[in-house]
Every structure is written in structure tokens, then in C-alpha cells.
Motif scaffolding. Structure first.
Motif, PDB file in Angstrom:
ATOM      1  N   PRO A  62      37.204  54.456  33.419  1.00 16.99           N
ATOM      2  CA  PRO A  62      36.227  53.362  33.533  1.00 16.99           C
ATOM      3  C   PRO A  62      36.883  52.001  33.794  1.00 16.99           C
ATOM      4  CG  PRO A  62      35.781  54.678  31.578  1.00 16.99           C
ATOM      5  CD  PRO A  62      37.080  55.153  32.147  1.00 16.99           C
ATOM      6  N   ILE A  63      38.071  51.805  33.285  1.00 10.16           N
ATOM      7  CA  ILE A  63      38.798  50.552  33.528  1.00 10.16           C
ATOM      8  C   ILE A  63      39.156  50.445  35.006  1.00 10.16           C
ATOM      9  CG2 ILE A  63      40.916  49.262  32.982  1.00 10.16           C
ATOM     10  CD1 ILE A  63      40.786  50.700  30.192  1.00 10.16           C
ATOM     11  N   ILE A  64      39.608  51.547  35.570  1.00  9.76           N
ATOM     12  CA  ILE A  64      39.929  51.566  37.001  1.00  9.76           C
ATOM     13  C   ILE A  64      38.669  51.322  37.827  1.00  9.76           C
ATOM     14  CG2 ILE A  64      40.731  53.049  38.890  1.00  9.76           C
ATOM     15  CD1 ILE A  64      42.688  54.298  36.853  1.00  9.76           C
ATOM     16  N   ASP A  65      37.540  51.916  37.408  1.00  8.98           N
ATOM     17  CA  ASP A  65      36.272  51.683  38.109  1.00  8.98           C
ATOM     18  C   ASP A  65      35.931  50.188  38.114  1.00  8.98           C
ATOM     19  OD1 ASP A  65      36.015  54.413  38.488  1.00  8.98           O
ATOM     20  OD2 ASP A  65      34.588  54.680  36.836  1.00  8.98           O
ATOM     21  N   ASP A  66      36.106  49.525  36.975  1.00 12.68           N
ATOM     22  CA  ASP A  66      35.820  48.092  36.886  1.00 12.68           C
ATOM     23  C   ASP A  66      36.745  47.280  37.802  1.00 12.68           C
ATOM     24  OD1 ASP A  66      33.766  48.553  35.110  1.00 12.68           O
ATOM     25  OD2 ASP A  66      34.965  48.098  33.323  1.00 12.68           O
ATOM     26  N   PHE A  67      38.005  47.655  37.847  1.00 11.54           N
ATOM     27  CA  PHE A  67      38.940  46.968  38.748  1.00 11.54           C
ATOM     28  C   PHE A  67      38.537  47.177  40.208  1.00 11.54           C
ATOM     29  CE2 PHE A  67      42.153  46.366  35.383  1.00 11.54           C
ATOM     30  CZ  PHE A  67      42.591  45.090  35.704  1.00 11.54           C
ATOM     31  N   ASP A  68      38.088  48.382  40.540  1.00  9.55           N
ATOM     32  CA  ASP A  68      37.616  48.638  41.911  1.00  9.55           C
ATOM     33  C   ASP A  68      36.444  47.713  42.255  1.00  9.55           C
ATOM     34  OD1 ASP A  68      39.322  50.638  42.969  1.00  9.55           O
ATOM     35  OD2 ASP A  68      38.247  52.211  41.868  1.00  9.55           O
ATOM     36  N   ALA A  70      35.691  44.829  40.808  1.00  9.44           N
ATOM     37  CA  ALA A  70      36.174  43.444  40.859  1.00  9.44           C
ATOM     38  C   ALA A  70      36.868  43.173  42.192  1.00  9.44           C
ATOM     39  CB  ALA A  70      37.134  43.177  39.698  1.00  9.44           C
ATOM     40  N   HIS A  71      37.640  44.150  42.648  1.00 12.14           N
ATOM     41  CA  HIS A  71      38.344  44.005  43.924  1.00 12.14           C
ATOM     42  C   HIS A  71      37.347  43.865  45.071  1.00 12.14           C
ATOM     43  CE1 HIS A  71      40.701  45.705  47.403  1.00 12.14           C
ATOM     44  NE2 HIS A  71      41.417  44.645  47.057  1.00 12.14           N
ATOM     45  N   ASP A  72      36.329  44.708  45.081  1.00 15.54           N
ATOM     46  CA  ASP A  72      35.301  44.631  46.129  1.00 15.54           C
ATOM     47  C   ASP A  72      34.573  43.292  46.092  1.00 15.54           C
ATOM     48  OD1 ASP A  72      35.937  47.160  47.027  1.00 15.54           O
ATOM     49  OD2 ASP A  72      34.283  48.147  45.955  1.00 15.54           O
ATOM     50  N   ALA A  73      34.225  42.815  44.895  1.00 20.10           N
ATOM     51  CA  ALA A  73      33.514  41.537  44.755  1.00 20.10           C
ATOM     52  C   ALA A  73      34.395  40.373  45.212  1.00 20.10           C
ATOM     53  CB  ALA A  73      33.078  41.336  43.309  1.00 20.10           C
ATOM     54  N   ALA A  74      35.662  40.407  44.855  1.00 23.52           N
ATOM     55  CA  ALA A  74      36.580  39.322  45.234  1.00 23.52           C
ATOM     56  C   ALA A  74      36.781  39.270  46.744  1.00 23.52           C
ATOM     57  CB  ALA A  74      37.922  39.494  44.527  1.00 23.52           C
ATOM     58  N   ARG A  75      36.843  40.434  47.390  1.00 27.58           N
ATOM     59  CA  ARG A  75      37.011  40.464  48.850  1.00 27.58           C
ATOM     60  C   ARG A  75      35.817  39.846  49.555  1.00 27.58           C
ATOM     61  NH1 ARG A  75      38.635  46.472  50.257  1.00 27.58           N
ATOM     62  NH2 ARG A  75      36.403  46.477  49.995  1.00 27.58           N
ATOM     63  N   LYS A  76      34.634  39.996  48.965  1.00 22.07           N
ATOM     64  CA  LYS A  76      33.411  39.494  49.593  1.00 22.07           C
ATOM     65  C   LYS A  76      33.213  37.997  49.351  1.00 22.07           C
ATOM     66  CE  LYS A  76      31.215  43.985  49.279  1.00 22.07           C
ATOM     67  NZ  LYS A  76      30.271  44.829  48.562  1.00 22.07           N
ATOM     68  N   VAL A  82      42.994  35.406  47.172  1.00 19.37           N
ATOM     69  CA  VAL A  82      44.170  35.470  46.298  1.00 19.37           C
ATOM     70  C   VAL A  82      43.880  36.369  45.100  1.00 19.37           C
ATOM     71  CG1 VAL A  82      45.709  34.128  44.802  1.00 19.37           C
ATOM     72  CG2 VAL A  82      45.001  33.204  47.013  1.00 19.37           C
ATOM     73  N   PHE A  83      42.705  36.178  44.512  1.00 18.74           N
ATOM     74  CA  PHE A  83      42.307  37.019  43.378  1.00 18.74           C
ATOM     75  C   PHE A  83      42.246  38.482  43.802  1.00 18.74           C
ATOM     76  CE2 PHE A  83      38.912  38.978  40.785  1.00 18.74           C
ATOM     77  CZ  PHE A  83      39.526  38.881  39.540  1.00 18.74           C
ATOM     78  N   SER A  84      41.695  38.714  44.982  1.00 20.96           N
ATOM     79  CA  SER A  84      41.582  40.066  45.521  1.00 20.96           C
ATOM     80  C   SER A  84      42.952  40.724  45.656  1.00 20.96           C
ATOM     81  CB  SER A  84      40.877  40.028  46.877  1.00 20.96           C
ATOM     82  OG  SER A  84      40.878  41.289  47.481  1.00 20.96           O
ATOM     83  N   LYS A  85      43.941  39.971  46.119  1.00 19.67           N
ATOM     84  CA  LYS A  85      45.305  40.515  46.266  1.00 19.67           C
ATOM     85  C   LYS A  85      45.877  40.922  44.913  1.00 19.67           C
ATOM     86  CE  LYS A  85      46.937  40.677  50.444  1.00 19.67           C
ATOM     87  NZ  LYS A  85      47.090  41.985  51.024  1.00 19.67           N
ATOM     88  N   GLY A  86      45.664  40.085  43.907  1.00 19.84           N
ATOM     89  CA  GLY A  86      46.163  40.392  42.561  1.00 19.84           C
ATOM     90  C   GLY A  86      45.528  41.650  41.990  1.00 19.84           C
ATOM     91  N   VAL A  87      44.223  41.751  42.136  1.00 18.31           N
ATOM     92  CA  VAL A  87      43.506  42.936  41.655  1.00 18.31           C
ATOM     93  C   VAL A  87      43.966  44.167  42.424  1.00 18.31           C
ATOM     94  CG1 VAL A  87      41.238  44.027  41.457  1.00 18.31           C
ATOM     95  CG2 VAL A  87      41.510  41.624  40.844  1.00 18.31           C
ATOM     96  N   GLU A  88      44.176  44.010  43.719  1.00 19.12           N
ATOM     97  CA  GLU A  88      44.631  45.134  44.543  1.00 19.12           C
ATOM     98  C   GLU A  88      45.998  45.645  44.071  1.00 19.12           C
ATOM     99  OE1 GLU A  88      45.573  46.160  49.223  1.00 19.12           O
ATOM    100  OE2 GLU A  88      44.514  44.318  48.719  1.00 19.12           O
ATOM    101  N   MET A  89      46.893  44.745  43.684  1.00 16.71           N
ATOM    102  CA  MET A  89      48.215  45.154  43.194  1.00 16.71           C
ATOM    103  C   MET A  89      48.082  45.962  41.895  1.00 16.71           C
ATOM    104  SD  MET A  89      50.310  41.639  44.052  1.00 16.71           S
ATOM    105  CE  MET A  89      51.696  42.018  43.028  1.00 16.71           C
ATOM    106  N   ILE A  90      47.209  45.492  41.000  1.00 19.52           N
ATOM    107  CA  ILE A  90      46.978  46.209  39.733  1.00 19.52           C
ATOM    108  C   ILE A  90      46.374  47.582  40.025  1.00 19.52           C
ATOM    109  CG2 ILE A  90      45.668  46.218  37.574  1.00 19.52           C
ATOM    110  CD1 ILE A  90      45.861  43.112  37.666  1.00 19.52           C
ATOM    111  N   LEU A  91      45.392  47.615  40.921  1.00 17.18           N
ATOM    112  CA  LEU A  91      44.754  48.889  41.290  1.00 17.18           C
ATOM    113  C   LEU A  91      45.764  49.882  41.843  1.00 17.18           C
ATOM    114  CD1 LEU A  91      41.348  47.989  42.945  1.00 17.18           C
ATOM    115  CD2 LEU A  91      41.743  49.585  41.083  1.00 17.18           C
ATOM    116  N   ASN A  92      46.653  49.426  42.708  1.00 15.09           N
ATOM    117  CA  ASN A  92      47.670  50.308  43.276  1.00 15.09           C
ATOM    118  C   ASN A  92      48.550  50.906  42.178  1.00 15.09           C
ATOM    119  OD1 ASN A  92      46.751  49.922  45.879  1.00 15.09           O
ATOM    120  ND2 ASN A  92      48.199  48.275  46.319  1.00 15.09           N
TER     121      ASN A  92
END
Length: 172
Positions: A62-68, A70-76, A82-92
Motif C-alpha cells: 500500500p505504501i508503494i501504491d501511495d507513492f505511485d 503521488a508520482h502521477d499527481a506530481a507529474r500532472k 522536481v517533486f516528481s523526480k524525487g518520488v520516481e527515485m524512491i519508487l525505483n
């Protein structure tokens, strides 16, 4: 008395051979049983190690789902790059952690619905997809070493509207 038994055994060598064969047979069966137990314990040990992290990995999903999300929302968002890049690094890193522990994402969209891997949350009538085809993934599902960790929550197609189709055939 021991001498009497020895004398009797010496008198009947066929009985001695039968007794020796029985002992040999029992010994071979015991040896085979021991080998089977050894193999079973080794398999159980491997399974224990393979699935020992299952509980914590399930709690991590569920934590990974939330990060996904957040990443989608930040990209939009217009200033979320910048926030999107940070979240993407954590997701990876999180996805690598899952992969390194034998966790695989279940393929869903455009796949045939499988009740062993998918949980149908909703249905939709559509001409674009055949009946029982997954149209949308609500949340991903995962397996660990081939065993279901969490079912994918999906929306599936019921196919075209049958009443509408029948009406068109009568009018056509």
C-alpha cells in the motif's frame, strides 16, 4: 542356552538367510525414509526462506501504491517536476526491493480476467474489448515466487450492450 540357539541356527541356514533378508529389507526401507525426510526438510527450509518476508512485503505494497499515486499527481501538476523526480527515485528503489525479493507485478490491462489473480471491482459495457477482458487496473497485484501476494483490483468488460445490439439487429 546361547549355545543351543547357535546350534539351531547352524542347523537351518535357510532360516538364517530369510532373517538376514528381512533385516536388510528393513534397513533399506529405513534408509529410504531417512533420505525422503532429508529432502522434505530441505524443501521446507527453502520455502521458509523464500516466503519469510511475505508479511512485511504485503505491508509495503500500500505504501508503494501511495507513492505511485503521488508520482502521477506530481507529474500532472505544472510545478511538480522536481517533486516528481524525487518520488520516481524512491519508487525505483522500492520496486527494486520487491524484485530482489522475488515479488513480481501481475499483468492486468488487456488480459483475460483470472479470478485466481484478479479481483473484479467493477464492470463496464464496451464494444472495444471482449467480455471478461480487463479494461483498467485499480491497484496492481503481486506474486512472490509464483504464489499470490495480493490480487490485482480491476475493472472488466462485459462486452457490448446486448439489448442495444439486439435492437440494432431488429432495426437493421
Amino acid at each position: 542356552m546361547n549355545k543351543d540357539k547357535a546350534d539351531k541356527k547352524a542347523e537351518n541356514p535357510a532360516e538364517n538367510n530369510n532373517e538376514a533378508e528381512e533385516f536388510k529389507d528393513k534397513w533399506l526401507r529405513t534408509l529410504a525414509e531417512y533420505e525422503n525426510l532429508k529432502k522434505r526438510f530441505e524443501k521446507e527450509k527453502i520455502d521458509f526462506l523464500r516466503f519469510s518476508n511475505e508479511r512485511i512485503l504485503t505491508q509495503l505494497l500500500p505504501i508503494i501504491d501511495d507513492f505511485d499515486r503521488a508520482h502521477d499527481a506530481a507529474r500532472k501538476h505544472e510545478h511538480g517536476e522536481v517533486f516528481s523526480k524525487g518520488v520516481e527515485m524512491i519508487l525505483n528503489q522500492l520496486h527494486k526491493l520487491l524484485t530482489d525479493n522475488g515479488v513480481e507485478k501481475i499483468k492486468s490491462v488487456r488480459e483475460k480476467f483470472d479470478p485466481h489473480l484478479h479481483e473484479a471491482i467493477a464492470t463496464i459495457e464496451t464494444d472495444e474489448h471482449p467480455e471478461d477482458t480487463i479494461v483498467e487496473e485499480i491497484s496492481p497485484g503481486y506474486t512472490i515466487s509464483g504464489r499470490l501476494l495480493r490480487a490485482a483490483r480491476v475493472r472488466i468488460s462485459t462486452g457490448p450492450d446486448k439489448d442495444k445490439k439486439e435492437g440494432e439487429e431488429k432495426n437493421g
